[in-house]
Design an enzyme around this catalytic site. Structure first.
Site: not given
Length: 261
Positions: A94, A231
């Site tokens: 990320s 995620h």
């Protein structure tokens, strides 16, 4: 490379002095070096993991967080100087993917150095604009920030009911989001190292096109690996990810192909 780490930036959970390559792992917004402990443990002996600890968390929580991707990259790059005696690959999750990309750029600007590989995990490619579909997260109030974290998973939900925990972590999380959301990729040459993008097939924030655009970031080879999950697909899949990553590091570690490979 210039600068030396005084021990604050790099965590080496499983020292492997005979490893042929080091994998530098950079965490997500609000994340810490310990996020990569299971991945480090799952790596084969020829890969040594160096997990980066940003300021503002865990034992560094007394330090102000860095709210700029380029500044984080500058400081991580300097901290890696003592570890560059063998090939270094970069794995960023990320926010960490953006930082890893910028660190790779800094390697390539320094004569005689280069990252062996870049692994970009759950991260939009640098060329993809950062849009505020639901408003910039770093500008939301604390409740909005918590709502974002809950939607992504990856954190024990019960912790969000702990006011002491929130008061300790939210300023750092906000600074990290500020870094990610204000990041603009400066024009430049594509990387010369291979890029591997890793994604969860149900990531609510990073779409297929966002990940495939990583191919534009390199003039070398590009690969895309998709795993079941969101995620934080990495949670619970450390062995699977470690196997995929380490197989791509065999050549630069000087390892022979596996039997039957």
């Amino acid at each position: 490379m210039h600068g030396l780490d005084d021990g604050t930036w790099i965590r080496r959970f499983h020292p492997r002095p005979d490893s042929g390559v080091r994998l530098v792992c950079l965490p997500h917004a609000g994340g810490s070096a310990s996020f990569f402990f299971p991945l480090s443990r799952a790596m084969p002996p020829f890969v040594e993991v160096l997990a980066v600890q940003y300021p503002g968390r865990q034992e560094r929580r007394g330090e102000p967080a860095v709210d700029s991707v380029p500044e984080l990259a500058d400081r991580v790059f300097a901290a890696l100087a003592p570890w560059a005696d063998r090939p270094l690959a970069l794995f960023g999750h990320s926010l960490g993917g953006m930082v890893a990309f910028e660190v790779a750029r800094r390697f390539e600007r320094e004569p005689g150095t280069a990252a062996a590989l870049l692994f970009a995990s759950a991260c939009r490619a640098p060329s993809v604009p950062r849009h505020a579909e639901k408003g910039w997260v770093h500008l939301k109030d604390d409740a909005g920030l918590v709502e974002e974290l809950v939607s992504l998973g990856g954190t024990d939900p019960s912790l969000f009911a702990d006011d002491e925990f929130l008061s300790m972590v939210l300023p750092t999380v906000r600074a990290d989001y500020r870094a990610a959301e204000r990041y603009v990729c400066e024009p430049g040459e594509p990387l010369r190292c291979p890029v591997v993008a890793l994604t969860g097939d149900s990531d609510p924030r990073v779409g297929d096109a966002d990940v495939k655009a990583w191919e534009e970031a390199t003039e070398d080879s590009f690969d895309l690996l998709s795993f079941p999950g969101g995620h934080f697909y990495l949670n619970g899949r450390h062995r699977e990810v470690a196997r995929a990553v380490s197989e791509r590091l065999r050549a630069c570690a000087g390892e022979p192909p596996p039997p039957g490979g």
